[in-house]
Design an enzyme around this catalytic site. Structure first.
Site, PDB file in Angstrom:
ATOM      1  N   CYS A 118       0.822  -1.221   0.000  1.00 58.47           N
ATOM      2  CA  CYS A 118       0.000   0.000   0.000  1.00 58.47           C
ATOM      3  C   CYS A 118       0.853   1.267   0.000  1.00 58.47           C
ATOM      4  O   CYS A 118       0.335   2.359  -0.233  1.00 58.47           O
ATOM      5  CB  CYS A 118      -0.930   0.020   1.211  1.00 58.47           C
ATOM      6  SG  CYS A 118      -2.030  -1.387   1.299  1.00 58.47           S
ATOM      7  N   HIS A 251      -2.598   6.947   4.833  1.00 62.40           N
ATOM      8  CA  HIS A 251      -3.122   5.775   4.118  1.00 62.40           C
ATOM      9  C   HIS A 251      -4.495   5.421   4.688  1.00 62.40           C
ATOM     10  O   HIS A 251      -4.696   5.409   5.902  1.00 62.40           O
ATOM     11  CB  HIS A 251      -2.149   4.608   4.276  1.00 62.40           C
ATOM     12  CG  HIS A 251      -2.665   3.333   3.703  1.00 62.40           C
ATOM     13  ND1 HIS A 251      -3.221   3.265   2.452  1.00 62.40           N
ATOM     14  CD2 HIS A 251      -2.709   2.079   4.201  1.00 62.40           C
ATOM     15  CE1 HIS A 251      -3.586   2.019   2.208  1.00 62.40           C
ATOM     16  NE2 HIS A 251      -3.296   1.279   3.260  1.00 62.40           N
ATOM     17  N   ASN A 281      -9.889   0.109   1.820  1.00 61.15           N
ATOM     18  CA  ASN A 281      -8.452   0.259   1.606  1.00 61.15           C
ATOM     19  C   ASN A 281      -8.145  -0.102   0.152  1.00 61.15           C
ATOM     20  O   ASN A 281      -8.227  -1.262  -0.236  1.00 61.15           O
ATOM     21  CB  ASN A 281      -7.718  -0.677   2.576  1.00 61.15           C
ATOM     22  CG  ASN A 281      -6.213  -0.623   2.421  1.00 61.15           C
ATOM     23  OD1 ASN A 281      -5.694  -0.063   1.459  1.00 61.15           O
ATOM     24  ND2 ASN A 281      -5.512  -1.220   3.363  1.00 61.15           N
TER      25      ASN A 281
HETATM   26  O1  UT7 Z   1      -2.647  -1.462   4.302  1.00 62.76           O
HETATM   27  C1  UT7 Z   1      -2.563  -2.272   5.420  1.00 62.76           C
HETATM   28  C2  UT7 Z   1      -3.662  -3.277   5.368  1.00 62.76           C
HETATM   29  N1  UT7 Z   1      -4.122  -3.846   6.590  1.00 62.76           N
HETATM   30  C3  UT7 Z   1      -4.549  -3.154   7.677  1.00 62.76           C
HETATM   31  O2  UT7 Z   1      -4.458  -1.975   7.793  1.00 62.76           O
HETATM   32  C4  UT7 Z   1      -5.197  -3.964   8.771  1.00 62.76           C
HETATM   33  C5  UT7 Z   1      -4.861  -3.497  10.159  1.00 62.76           C
HETATM   34  N2  UT7 Z   1      -5.677  -4.163  11.133  1.00 62.76           N
HETATM   35  C6  UT7 Z   1      -6.970  -3.812  11.360  1.00 62.76           C
HETATM   36  O3  UT7 Z   1      -7.466  -2.877  10.763  1.00 62.76           O
HETATM   37  C7  UT7 Z   1      -7.737  -4.540  12.430  1.00 62.76           C
HETATM   38  O4  UT7 Z   1      -6.860  -5.361  13.145  1.00 62.76           O
HETATM   39  C8  UT7 Z   1      -8.910  -5.397  11.857  1.00 62.76           C
HETATM   40  C9  UT7 Z   1      -9.991  -4.504  11.314  1.00 62.76           C
HETATM   41  C10 UT7 Z   1      -8.389  -6.325  10.744  1.00 62.76           C
HETATM   42  C11 UT7 Z   1      -9.494  -6.273  12.948  1.00 62.76           C
HETATM   43  O5  UT7 Z   1      -9.980  -5.444  14.004  1.00 62.76           O
HETATM   44  P1  UT7 Z   1      -9.624  -5.795  15.511  1.00 62.76           P
HETATM   45  O6  UT7 Z   1     -10.362  -4.849  16.358  1.00 62.76           O
HETATM   46  O7  UT7 Z   1      -8.128  -5.841  15.604  1.00 62.76           O
HETATM   47  O8  UT7 Z   1     -10.258  -7.232  15.668  1.00 62.76           O
HETATM   48  P2  UT7 Z   1      -9.536  -8.565  16.080  1.00 62.76           P
HETATM   49  O9  UT7 Z   1      -8.622  -9.041  14.977  1.00 62.76           O
HETATM   50  O10 UT7 Z   1      -8.962  -8.380  17.440  1.00 62.76           O
HETATM   51  O11 UT7 Z   1     -10.780  -9.534  16.125  1.00 62.76           O
HETATM   52  C12 UT7 Z   1     -11.801  -9.368  17.090  1.00 62.76           C
HETATM   53  C13 UT7 Z   1     -12.897 -10.374  16.788  1.00 62.76           C
HETATM   54  C14 UT7 Z   1     -12.379 -11.776  16.502  1.00 62.76           C
HETATM   55  O12 UT7 Z   1     -13.262 -12.693  17.113  1.00 62.76           O
HETATM   56  P3  UT7 Z   1     -12.874 -13.400  18.489  1.00 62.76           P
HETATM   57  O13 UT7 Z   1     -11.596 -14.123  18.205  1.00 62.76           O
HETATM   58  O14 UT7 Z   1     -12.703 -12.280  19.478  1.00 62.76           O
HETATM   59  O15 UT7 Z   1     -14.035 -14.269  18.732  1.00 62.76           O
HETATM   60  C15 UT7 Z   1     -12.454 -11.920  15.008  1.00 62.76           C
HETATM   61  O16 UT7 Z   1     -12.659 -13.250  14.603  1.00 62.76           O
HETATM   62  O17 UT7 Z   1     -13.582  -9.989  15.602  1.00 62.76           O
HETATM   63  C16 UT7 Z   1     -13.684 -11.103  14.713  1.00 62.76           C
HETATM   64  N3  UT7 Z   1     -13.728 -10.602  13.353  1.00 62.76           N
HETATM   65  C17 UT7 Z   1     -14.876 -10.258  12.760  1.00 62.76           C
HETATM   66  N4  UT7 Z   1     -16.161 -10.260  13.203  1.00 62.76           N
HETATM   67  C18 UT7 Z   1     -17.096  -9.829  12.345  1.00 62.76           C
HETATM   68  C19 UT7 Z   1     -12.703 -10.404  12.488  1.00 62.76           C
HETATM   69  N5  UT7 Z   1     -13.184  -9.927  11.323  1.00 62.76           N
HETATM   70  C20 UT7 Z   1     -14.517  -9.830  11.473  1.00 62.76           C
HETATM   71  C21 UT7 Z   1     -15.564  -9.394  10.632  1.00 62.76           C
HETATM   72  N6  UT7 Z   1     -16.819  -9.416  11.113  1.00 62.76           N
HETATM   73  N7  UT7 Z   1     -15.339  -8.956   9.372  1.00 62.76           N
END
Ligand code: UT7
Length: 326
Positions: A118, A251, A281
């Protein structure tokens, strides 16, 4: 890598394009176990664009490139450098830059693709700056764009909801007055496996994968750290304070990442460009699309100082500080 710009080089044209098809959070909830509420709360993304089956990156990037050239008043045949920053080229080769050069009639241009996740757009702009400053190029066209929808796993909710398709383009030329003031670019290959596409090249994997794999939490931590550090470093190097910056273009990955970086750096929300809600994104398309939005809403005007910082796969990051001149 960090440095102040020693030559006057600036952006003379900007153009953007996104595919027509709008994909809402509710639509994605038909494919994976997610909801509009979760996506909005954790990412700030409301919808994104996705290319049709018939469209490749060069098709989406072409209107952006044409608009940038038109604003700069530059003919395709006068472009002598064409860089496409992308991780989703039309194909491995020929480069999408060569394909674009053909479509634009840029028969005199050196043309190649650049891969920096990115951050690709900022890397490509820095490289074009160097070529124009060094006298190698007079009219450089830099395109940043991705069709990440092509490499998303429609069964993986942790990545599917984050990305969208889009492209932007800028023309760089030598200028009478300073445009770019400085750049800071970096990479941390040790973190590469936190955001990767294993099986997409010459490395043989037991279980090759055609889709993006991401450790979201690690990328989140990385992003919040480098967006702040890279911005602070380039500002310090150029002797510019946060208060002097008129427009901050981070970004567009996640509104929580943008909020964190803006607060830590001390940018009031009216100076911060956010369009991740509408586009998700878009990887290398993210920063030029955000620049275009800031121009369209009247925040980014001639003479203003704009700070752009990207971060992404590699892991990579990069900032560019410039005085806007169109
Ligand atoms: O250009 C760079 C590209 N990438 C990024 O910028 C990504 C950077 N990371 C993020 O933006 C965040 O980490 C995410 C948006 C990907 C995830 O948010 P988070 O608040 O860090 O969530 P998490 O990974 O801690 O997950 C929390 C919960 C999990 O469930 P459990 O394990 O607590 O039961 C995930 O399985 O949310 C669940 N989860 C979802 N639930 C509903 C993950 N994705 C989803 C979803 N819908 N789409």
């Amino acid at each position: 890598m960090i440095g102040e710009a020693e030559q006057s080089v600036t952006i003379t044209g900007l153009g953007c394009h996104v595919p027509d098809r709008v994909v809402t959070n509710d639509e994605l909830a038909q494919y994976v176990d997610t909801s509009d509420e979760w996506i909005m709360e954790r990412t700030g993304i409301r919808e994104r664009r996705m290319a049709s089956k018939e469209e490749a990156l060069s098709d989406v990037a072409l209107p952006a490139a044409r608009a940038a050239l038109a604003q700069a008043g530059v003919d395709g045949k006068d472009v002598d450098l064409l860089i496409v920053a992308t991780v989703t080229p039309d194909m491995a080769f020929p480069s999408t830059a060569a394909i674009m050069a053909d479509k634009l009639g840029a028969t005199e241009a050196a043309a190649y693709d650049l891969s920096a996740g990115c951050t690709g757009f900022v890397y490509a702009v820095a490289q074009a700056y160097g070529m124009v400053a060094g006298g190698l190029s007079k009219k450089a066209l830099v395109i940043g764009g991705d069709l990440l929808s092509r490499i998303l796993d429609w069964e993986d909710r942790s990545t599917l909801v984050l990305f969208g398709d889009g492209a932007g383009a800028v023309v760089l030329e030598a200028a009478g007055e300073p445009g770019f003031l400085g750049f800071e670019l970096g990479a941390d290959g040790a973190g590469g496996e936190n955001l990767w596409l294993p099986g997409s090249g010459s490395r043989i994997f037991d279980q090759p994968d055609r889709y993006v794999k991401m450790n979201g939490r690690e990328v989140f931590k990385f992003a919040t750290r480098v967006l702040v550090k890279s911005a602070e470093d380039v500002l310090a190097r150029c002797g510019v304070s946060v208060e002097d910056v008129d427009v901050y273009v981070p970004h567009q990955a996640n509104v929580r990442i943008i909020d964190h970086a803006s607060k830590k750096l001390g940018f009031p929300s009216e100076k911060v460009v956010v369009n991740v809600d509408r586009y998700g994104n878009t990887s290398s398309g993210s920063i030029p699309l955000a620049l275009a939005d800031a121009v369209a809403d009247g925040r980014l005007r001639k003479g203003q100082l704009v700070l752009m910082t990207g971060m992404g796969a590699g892991l990579t990051w990069g900032s560019a500080l410039m005085r806007w001149s169109i």
